[in-house]
Motif scaffolding. Structure first.
Motif, PDB file in Angstrom:
ATOM      1  N   GLU A   5       0.812  -1.215   0.000  1.00  0.00           N
ATOM      2  CA  GLU A   5       0.000   0.000   0.000  1.00  0.00           C
ATOM      3  C   GLU A   5       0.849   1.270   0.000  1.00  0.00           C
ATOM      4  N   ARG A   6       2.044   1.226   0.585  1.00  0.00           N
ATOM      5  CA  ARG A   6       2.882   2.423   0.669  1.00  0.00           C
ATOM      6  C   ARG A   6       4.026   2.419  -0.324  1.00  0.00           C
ATOM      7  N   GLY A   7       4.274   1.355  -0.995  1.00  0.00           N
ATOM      8  CA  GLY A   7       5.379   1.263  -1.936  1.00  0.00           C
ATOM      9  C   GLY A   7       6.593   0.654  -1.270  1.00  0.00           C
ATOM     10  N   ASP A   8       7.608   0.417  -2.058  1.00  0.00           N
ATOM     11  CA  ASP A   8       8.840  -0.185  -1.525  1.00  0.00           C
ATOM     12  C   ASP A   8       9.612   0.829  -0.699  1.00  0.00           C
ATOM     13  N   THR A   9      10.312   0.325   0.301  1.00  0.00           N
ATOM     14  CA  THR A   9      11.152   1.211   1.110  1.00  0.00           C
ATOM     15  C   THR A   9      12.414   1.557   0.333  1.00  0.00           C
ATOM     16  N   ALA A  10      12.930   2.720   0.601  1.00  0.00           N
ATOM     17  CA  ALA A  10      14.154   3.162  -0.074  1.00  0.00           C
ATOM     18  C   ALA A  10      15.318   2.316   0.427  1.00  0.00           C
ATOM     19  N   PRO A  11      16.270   2.012  -0.443  1.00  0.00           N
ATOM     20  CA  PRO A  11      17.431   1.241   0.013  1.00  0.00           C
ATOM     21  C   PRO A  11      18.219   2.044   1.053  1.00  0.00           C
ATOM     22  N   ARG A  12      18.629   1.361   2.102  1.00  0.00           N
ATOM     23  CA  ARG A  12      19.320   2.027   3.211  1.00  0.00           C
ATOM     24  C   ARG A  12      20.694   1.430   3.416  1.00  0.00           C
ATOM     25  N   LEU A  13      21.540   2.248   4.027  1.00  0.00           N
ATOM     26  CA  LEU A  13      22.897   1.853   4.344  1.00  0.00           C
ATOM     27  C   LEU A  13      23.104   2.116   5.832  1.00  0.00           C
ATOM     28  N   TYR A  14      23.475   1.091   6.591  1.00  0.00           N
ATOM     29  CA  TYR A  14      23.741   1.238   8.024  1.00  0.00           C
ATOM     30  C   TYR A  14      25.241   1.367   8.230  1.00  0.00           C
ATOM     31  N   VAL A  15      25.644   2.427   8.925  1.00  0.00           N
ATOM     32  CA  VAL A  15      27.065   2.711   9.136  1.00  0.00           C
ATOM     33  C   VAL A  15      27.342   2.690  10.630  1.00  0.00           C
ATOM     34  N   SER A  16      28.421   2.027  11.050  1.00  0.00           N
ATOM     35  CA  SER A  16      28.799   1.963  12.464  1.00  0.00           C
ATOM     36  C   SER A  16      29.740   3.112  12.807  1.00  0.00           C
ATOM     37  N   TYR A  17      29.440   3.773  13.916  1.00  0.00           N
ATOM     38  CA  TYR A  17      30.289   4.836  14.458  1.00  0.00           C
ATOM     39  C   TYR A  17      30.667   4.447  15.883  1.00  0.00           C
ATOM     40  N   PHE A  18      31.915   4.747  16.278  1.00  0.00           N
ATOM     41  CA  PHE A  18      32.421   4.367  17.593  1.00  0.00           C
ATOM     42  C   PHE A  18      32.957   5.610  18.309  1.00  0.00           C
ATOM     43  N   CYS A  19      32.569   5.771  19.582  1.00  0.00           N
ATOM     44  CA  CYS A  19      33.066   6.899  20.378  1.00  0.00           C
ATOM     45  C   CYS A  19      34.142   6.385  21.340  1.00  0.00           C
ATOM     46  N   THR A  25      27.184   3.178  17.471  1.00  0.00           N
ATOM     47  CA  THR A  25      25.941   3.730  16.964  1.00  0.00           C
ATOM     48  C   THR A  25      25.823   3.338  15.499  1.00  0.00           C
ATOM     49  N   ARG A  26      24.629   2.914  15.082  1.00  0.00           N
ATOM     50  CA  ARG A  26      24.432   2.490  13.700  1.00  0.00           C
ATOM     51  C   ARG A  26      23.255   3.232  13.077  1.00  0.00           C
ATOM     52  N   PRO A  27      23.448   4.501  12.696  1.00  0.00           N
ATOM     53  CA  PRO A  27      22.355   5.214  12.025  1.00  0.00           C
ATOM     54  C   PRO A  27      22.185   4.710  10.593  1.00  0.00           C
ATOM     55  N   ALA A  48      32.107  10.617  17.396  1.00  0.00           N
ATOM     56  CA  ALA A  48      32.386   9.227  17.012  1.00  0.00           C
ATOM     57  C   ALA A  48      32.782   9.191  15.541  1.00  0.00           C
ATOM     58  N   ASN A  49      33.585   8.180  15.178  1.00  0.00           N
ATOM     59  CA  ASN A  49      33.950   7.970  13.777  1.00  0.00           C
ATOM     60  C   ASN A  49      33.843   6.486  13.439  1.00  0.00           C
ATOM     61  N   ASN A  50      34.275   6.110  12.231  1.00  0.00           N
ATOM     62  CA  ASN A  50      34.117   4.730  11.764  1.00  0.00           C
ATOM     63  C   ASN A  50      35.211   3.789  12.233  1.00  0.00           C
ATOM     64  N   ASP A  51      36.269   4.276  12.816  1.00  0.00           N
ATOM     65  CA  ASP A  51      37.397   3.451  13.228  1.00  0.00           C
ATOM     66  C   ASP A  51      37.218   3.006  14.683  1.00  0.00           C
ATOM     67  N   ALA A  52      36.897   1.729  14.882  1.00  0.00           N
ATOM     68  CA  ALA A  52      36.642   1.217  16.234  1.00  0.00           C
ATOM     69  C   ALA A  52      37.896   1.238  17.099  1.00  0.00           C
ATOM     70  N   LYS A  53      39.068   1.076  16.484  1.00  0.00           N
ATOM     71  CA  LYS A  53      40.309   1.041  17.262  1.00  0.00           C
ATOM     72  C   LYS A  53      40.882   2.421  17.530  1.00  0.00           C
ATOM     73  N   ASN A  54      40.445   3.421  16.792  1.00  0.00           N
ATOM     74  CA  ASN A  54      40.943   4.783  16.942  1.00  0.00           C
ATOM     75  C   ASN A  54      39.798   5.795  16.986  1.00  0.00           C
ATOM     76  N   PRO A  55      38.953   5.766  18.011  1.00  0.00           N
ATOM     77  CA  PRO A  55      37.872   6.752  18.060  1.00  0.00           C
ATOM     78  C   PRO A  55      38.434   8.144  18.348  1.00  0.00           C
ATOM     79  N   PRO A  56      37.721   9.194  17.955  1.00  0.00           N
ATOM     80  CA  PRO A  56      38.224  10.544  18.196  1.00  0.00           C
ATOM     81  C   PRO A  56      38.249  10.862  19.690  1.00  0.00           C
TER      82      PRO A  56
END
Length: 102
Positions: A5-19, A25-27, A48-56
């Motif tokens: 009824e609402r149509g297909d959902t838009a394709p999404r990309l989940y990105v991991s951020y580490f503080c 966090t995975r927005p 937070a950034n994408n590098d789990a071993k080197n967070p800002p």
């Protein structure tokens, strides 16, 4: 109600951020959107950034400065004494002329 009824959902990309506190966090972003390099952690507010071993590192907060602290940055003690003596002389002159000073 569903996708039919609402149509297909838009394709999404989940990105991991580490503080630096160890939170992940995975927005979700649209698949064609530009993914930001930094993200604020919703749990602790640290960057937070994408590098789990080197967070800002946590941001450093500057202490609150009073108006007087800013004035002291701009004026030397000699300049302050000169300005004060000029202001006092002006007030004394106005009082001598009988002006009402609040």
């Amino acid at each position: 109600m569903g996708e039919a009824e609402r149509g297909d959902t838009a394709p999404r990309l989940y990105v991991s951020y580490f503080c630096s506190s160890g939170h992940e966090t995975r927005p979700a972003f649209a698949a064609d959107a530009a993914v930001p390099e930094m993200w604020d952690c919703p749990r602790c507010g640290l960057p937070a950034n994408n590098d789990a071993k080197n967070p800002p590192p946590p941001t450093k907060n500057e202490p609150y400065k009073t108006h007087l602290a800013y004035v002291k940055e701009r004026r030397s003690d000699v300049e302050a004494a000169t300005i004060l003596s000029e202001a006092l002389a002006s007030l004394r002159d106005r009082r001598a002329r009988g002006e009402v000073i609040y």
